[in-house]
Design an enzyme around this catalytic site. Structure first.
Site, PDB file in Angstrom:
ATOM      1  N   HIS A 130       0.957  -1.367  -0.014  1.00 13.94           N
ATOM      2  CA  HIS A 130      -0.035   0.012   0.098  1.00 13.94           C
ATOM      3  C   HIS A 130       0.851   1.204  -0.084  1.00 13.94           C
ATOM      4  CE1 HIS A 130       0.472  -0.060   4.568  1.00 13.94           C
ATOM      5  NE2 HIS A 130       0.386   1.288   4.237  1.00 13.94           N
ATOM      6  N   ASP A 160       0.186  -7.597   1.661  1.00 14.01           N
ATOM      7  CA  ASP A 160       0.734  -6.323   1.595  1.00 14.01           C
ATOM      8  C   ASP A 160       2.278  -6.191   1.462  1.00 14.01           C
ATOM      9  OD1 ASP A 160       0.245  -3.349   1.605  1.00 14.01           O
ATOM     10  OD2 ASP A 160      -0.101  -3.314   3.846  1.00 14.01           O
ATOM     11  N   SER A 254       4.678   2.723   8.008  1.00 12.38           N
ATOM     12  CA  SER A 254       4.160   1.359   7.139  1.00 12.38           C
ATOM     13  C   SER A 254       5.376   1.195   6.325  1.00 12.38           C
ATOM     14  CB  SER A 254       2.933   1.963   6.289  1.00 12.38           C
ATOM     15  OG  SER A 254       1.831   2.090   7.053  1.00 12.38           O
TER      16      SER A 254
END
Length: 509
Positions: A130, A160, A254
């Site tokens: 992402h 992911d 992230s």
């Protein structure tokens, strides 16, 4: 004196042989080595002195890992009205990543940022899917302010994870650890670039392992609203078996590093559980043992090669056991055996309860999913299961997606492909380079009245994914259709004017 001379000569020869051996390994084709093998060579040549796991002084570990955690800045092309700028995750990342919520379909930001981890000295960097998904430009900024433009090697929405690469040499590297050895209660560090700050290190403990929070399945459900919730690695390939930590993680972390006090990478920080978009005490990281396999697949194949057991199952607890009329309150209840799958060949049947995988007890579906997710078609997995009150064991050879065919869906898949109303050809290397993709098919013809025609997908359009799965051929398209139980088909691609898009439409089965 003579003995001393012989001893010195022996030591000298031994050292020369060792150095020569490492040089021989170093000069081998690195692309034929796994990331772990390449790291073994690197860290044999570059030993590090890191504090023990029992030492609560994190100074040495932080100093060892921060040079290899990078800031990732992404930009996106497309007009505000194009579908390429719509957020494919809807509003879900407000809760997990702090992305602003909007109505129904959102525009992707013109720019964004996250973190990444350098895993080889020649520039392979792991991050979250992402973080780089659909980005037109990916800029990598090192802590010493060196900047590089990265290319995508592979992305996988089901874990992911993404792997990107920069053209550089002798970059700092984090040593890959063993997430199987991680224990609840041990100290860990989270390293990344939260809230657009420079390199930031936070500390906490491992709160839990094998945690599933539904974020990847929620993503699939938002994109394919008629898809059944995950009960099978065939119906849904999403793998969630997160390491949970209370180390402070915020938007921007992230793709960053979760490391132990020995300075070893044990996870890739991915999500936070938050009502406000900021840190509230719960962070989640992808185990590095799963990430290793995904990264190696990206390097070797350009996409993830997944093996499947070939069952649908239901996770047992007290209430589910009562509903099904079984005495077992843990394990996975087999709902269905897929025709042509490994489970069928191994003798598993509907109603069996899978209790162990490779001798390890199954407490949740994530225990099985992560283990299988680290394997490829042709690999074997040992399953223990209950049938008629007695425990049995069998070895299951994993099959690829195209081998696991549900007979009832086979004709439907052919009908759907025909209903698309198009002809397809694999992309040439030149086309892949032109469109900056690793996979895809080009639409070479469109028939009037077909779904492609009705949705204004014209000749020359590039289709990269169907139902979230990378496609390179007609066989891949068929496999993507077979893998979904949904009546909603999603197509990701690039239009003839170079704009990335995605679209969904309902199909009849």
């Amino acid at each position: 004196m003579k003995k001393i001379g012989i001893t010195l000569l022996t030591a000298f020869i031994g050292g020369a042989v060792a150095i020569g051996g490492y040089k021989l390994i170093e000069n081998q084709n690195a692309e034929n080595m796994t990331l772990e093998e390449r790291q073994n060579v690197y860290f044999t040549k570059n030993p590090q002195n890191i504090s023990s796991a029992g030492d609560v002084d994190f100074v040495q570990a932080a100093a060892a890992v921060t040079p290899a955690v990078v800031h990732i800045k992404t930009t996106y092309d497309g007009s505000s009205s194009s579908r390429s700028m719509e957020d494919p995750f809807g509003g879900m990342f407000e809760e997990f990543f702090g992305t602003p919520r909007g109505g129904g379909r959102q525009r992707m930001p013109q720019s964004a940022s996250g973190s990444g981890v350098i895993v080889t000295p020649d520039g392979y960097i792991v991050t979250n899917n992402h973080v780089v998904d659909k980005a037109s430009k990916i800029e990598i900024i090192l802590p010493d302010n060196r900047s590089y433009t990265a290319k995508v090697i592979g992305t996988d929405s089901n874990t992911d994870l993404a792997l990107v690469k920069v053209e550089a040499k002798n970059l700092p590297v984090i040593k890959l650890g063993n997430s199987d050895n991680v224990r609840v209660g041990e100290w860990v560090l989270a390293v990344g670039y939260p809230l657009s700050l420079q390199t930031t290190v936070t500390a906490g403990i491992v709160s839990a392992k094998g945690r599933s929070i539904g974020i990847l399945n929620e993503n699939n459900q938002r994109n394919y609203p008629n898809r059944e919730q995950q009960t099978s690695p065939v119906a849904s390939s999403a793998i969630e078996s997160f390491i949970q930590t209370d180390a402070a993680i915020n938007p921007g972390n992230s793709g960053g590093a979760l490391v132990n006090t020995e300075g070893e990478l044990i996870g890739i920080n991915t999500a936070i559980a938050s009502q406000r978009g900021g840190y509230e005490g719960y962070g989640f990281a992808i185990p590095i043992n799963l990430a290793k396999k995904i990264m190696d697949d990206f390097i070797k194949f350009g996409s993830v090669k997944r093996g499947f057991i070939g069952v649908t199952f239901r996770e047992l607890d007290a209430s589910v056991a009562k509903e099904l009329g079984v005495n077992q309150i843990s394990g996975l209840y087999v709902n269905e055996i897929m025709e042509g799958g490994g489970a069928e060949a191994a003798g598993l049947k509907k109603g069996d309860i899978i209790t162990k995988v490779d001798g390890n007890k199954i407490l949740s579906s994530s225990d099985l999913q992560e283990k299988v997710g680290r394997l490829r078609p042709g690999d074997k997995v040992q399953l223990s299961y209950l049938r008629d009150g007695s425990e049995r064991s069998t070895s299951v050879t994993l099959k690829g997606e195209s081998s696991v065919n549900i007979a009832s869906n086979s004709n439907a898949a052919n009908k759907i492909i025909a209903a698309l109303g198009g002809n397809f050809a694999s992309l040439t290397p030149a086309q892949k380079q032109k469109y900056r993709v690793n996979n895809g098919v080009v639409v070479t013809g469109v028939r009037q009245g077909g779904l492609l025609h009705e949705n204004q997908i014209t000749r020359g359009t590039i289709i990269t994914h169907i139902n979230g799965k990378a496609v390179n051929s007609l066989d891949d398209i068929q496999a993507a259709v077979l893998a979904s139980n949904s009546n909603i088909m999603r197509i990701d691609g690039i239009s003839t004017d170079g704009v990335r898009f995605w679209g969904t439409f309902e199909i009849a089965r």
